[in-house]
Write an enzyme that holds these catalytic residues in place. Sequence first.
Site, mmCIF file in Angstrom:
data_model
loop_
_atom_site.group_PDB
_atom_site.id
_atom_site.type_symbol
_atom_site.label_atom_id
_atom_site.label_comp_id
_atom_site.label_asym_id
_atom_site.label_seq_id
_atom_site.Cartn_x
_atom_site.Cartn_y
_atom_site.Cartn_z
ATOM 1 N N SER A 136 0.836 -1.197 0.000
ATOM 2 C CA SER A 136 0.000 0.000 0.000
ATOM 3 C C SER A 136 0.877 1.256 0.000
ATOM 4 C CB SER A 136 -0.952 -0.062 1.197
ATOM 5 O OG SER A 136 -1.969 0.903 1.079
ATOM 6 N N ASP A 145 -9.239 -5.392 -4.340
ATOM 7 C CA ASP A 145 -8.762 -4.178 -3.684
ATOM 8 C C ASP A 145 -9.710 -3.017 -4.002
ATOM 9 O OD1 ASP A 145 -7.221 -1.992 -2.757
ATOM 10 O OD2 ASP A 145 -5.356 -2.994 -3.314
ATOM 11 N N HIS A 151 -8.106 -5.098 -0.123
ATOM 12 C CA HIS A 151 -6.777 -4.468 -0.104
ATOM 13 C C HIS A 151 -5.850 -5.198 0.875
ATOM 14 C CE1 HIS A 151 -4.082 -1.000 -0.539
ATOM 15 N NE2 HIS A 151 -4.075 -0.799 0.775
#
Lengths: 396, 396
Positions: free
Chosen positions: A180, A343, A376
């Site tokens: 991320s 995600d 995610h």
Amino acid sequence: MRLLLLALAAAAFWQAAPASHAQPAPAATEIVEKRVFEAPSHTTRNGGTIDNLRIGYQTAGTLNAAGDNAVLVAHFFSGTSHAFGRYAADQPVGYWDAIIGPGRAIDTNRFFVISSDTLVNLNVRDNRTVTTGPASVNPATGRPWGTDFPVVSMRDFIEVQKRLLDSLGVKRLALVTGASMGALQAIEWAAAYPEMIDRVMPVIGSGEVDPWMLAWLDIWEAPIRMDPNWREGDYYAQGREPPLRGLAEALKIVTVQAQDRPSLARFGRRLAEGQDPARRLADRFEAEAALDAAAMARARVSDANHFLYLTRANQLYLNEYASTEAALGRSRARWLVVASPTDRVFMLDYNREMVAALRRLGRPAELVEVTGPLGHLNGVVGMAQVAAPIRAFLAE
Amino acid sequence: MRLLLLALAAAAFWQAAPASHAQPAPAATEIVEKRVFEAPSHTTRNGGTIDNLRIGYQTAGTLNAAGDNAVLVAHFFSGTSHAFGRYAADQPVGYWDAIIGPGRAIDTNRFFVISSDTLVNLNVRDNRTVTTGPASVNPATGRPWGTDFPVVSMRDFIEVQKRLLDSLGVKRLALVTGASMGALQAIEWAAAYPEMIDRVMPVIGSGEVDPWMLAWLDIWEAPIRMDPNWREGDYYAQGREPPLRGLAEALKIVTVQAQDRPSLARFGRRLAEGQDPARRLADRFEAEAALDAAAMARARVSDANHFLYLTRANQLYLNEYASTEAALGRSRARWLVVASPTDRVFMLDYNREMVAALRRLGRPAELVEVTGPLGHLNGVVGMAQVAAPIRAFLAE
């Protein structure tokens, strides 16, 4: 299996919080030590001065004489340096411990692995996190900086990590990686110091923060800015309450967006205990009440101004380059991009577009997918799935 | 083309607001009249009493003697009855005017088409919207209801529409349809009055509001609950300011989530005029400033308590049934489900699952996709694309 699912669920709520223990640790997991890198003064990209800069970090493995077997792991939005190992035998392992350690995909018998806390790290009240940001004391005034702290960009995170690596004698990175926001840092690294980097592995990241993502980051911030206790960031004085409610609401948005439908399914449509949302406007569903409680617990170890500085650093991703392609084109590394098809933050398409851009630029780039119920966060808690392609990538 | 894109962009920002003019209107577009349905008293599903209930509506076409050629169009979250026609020659057309009118897919030469404002409609300060909710005067006290207004469910919306249809002499619905929250209403109709309904066409909807969606609705509300001017809903008294900032932030979340990446691409990463987010924490990108301005304009015609009651009604979707399948299983209609593959609110999977459930139950159901740059809102502004399958569905 049930315990694993519960652990996964906990990690999901906590955004894989510092004390994440999402994956069962192999017996050999090492004890790691949290250290502190200090610099008397640091100048930001925009000319701001941060005196007494302090950043926490941890390492595993041994740097070779050439200083070229290093791996840098950058952390996600609400993360810390705790990517691997345990701080004590009875403590949980780091969030990527399944792929970092002796004999694992990122093999600490071969690599010297470093992970550091970022500038303006969120977990200000976690006693193993060491960071510098608006909640830190400004040596010039003896009081917390508040919003007098210089705005920092993702590139500033990289510059601080570069000073840390220099202090450790690291000359080259065999790999720079992260999940991320950690992926964004890995890509900033690839653009900033292309001559130092052999491989880049962005996990659940993106080659751009486009206007839609700029808008989402703004949405994440809104509850803090709405909280009357925020006071334009001036809440550190004795007797003032921090904007905990706004921070909790902000963290809740991040948590929900970082997950996916199946990760909340266990709540069903049950009502919170003793409440009936069909009769009273103030009453809630159990899913809402549970998310609120988890977010408030998380808010108590975090800082609202740090949240705002972090979102801004994300908005300023690759801000020194004319375009994503201009940034990626500077890289000379090989790329392994890891993406989660479900995600909802950095959607799969962002990752596909990044791989397509790298290939247009003639850079070797592969995409592998990490799946699971957590959207995610599959890229935080599900990495054991992609251990083999990572191992192969590092063997090339 | 440029004008069309600008109109699309405007519609996107305004969530296809009451005065939407997203699609060029064929010359034959009819003038429609806004009428008011009134009931001296109405009892909600949970036993609440609403006196002096008033709801706006509009119709086109003529009801036949059997009363069985009616089409009901239910509106989306921030919408109104203005699905088709113009209120005057110089006024814009309704949001689905491209598929509703003489000779169009929903042919007003054949069908009697009705669209009404819901209970607790958002657009309280739009002078063509007629609704009853917390901002309405409670006849018992002579003051606005505030949060003393009974909590209403999606099913309550249907019960009010049923009274309206009864008053017009409608016996059967050849079609019940709507976009987004309108799709949820169409499905509630199919479950509540299966014997009345020939066809159901949910557009950009879902067969369930699962815990993840419950959580998103809660996130939408949070900025209002955070606004000190909200005062637990008690802001109607003289001299009090309404919670406009919180309402604008709430509307901004809805707007961004109802769109998709390409719809904001025109802003690029430009800075708001005279601002530099890399230097000052309070400064913004142009995309953020534009979304803020649009959301505040929208907030000025809306009401914060109505927003909270609307989100609750969405959370209470199908709350009288044990499961989605239990609700869908009551239907005897044929189904055409229209979904947008880039929908970030009711994702394509929700729609696929609904079609799969209908087929398991032995109900005829087809899925068609509506595409475009606007994500969820493709189902509001892009319906001309699916005119042919709608026409075929109505010809069966």
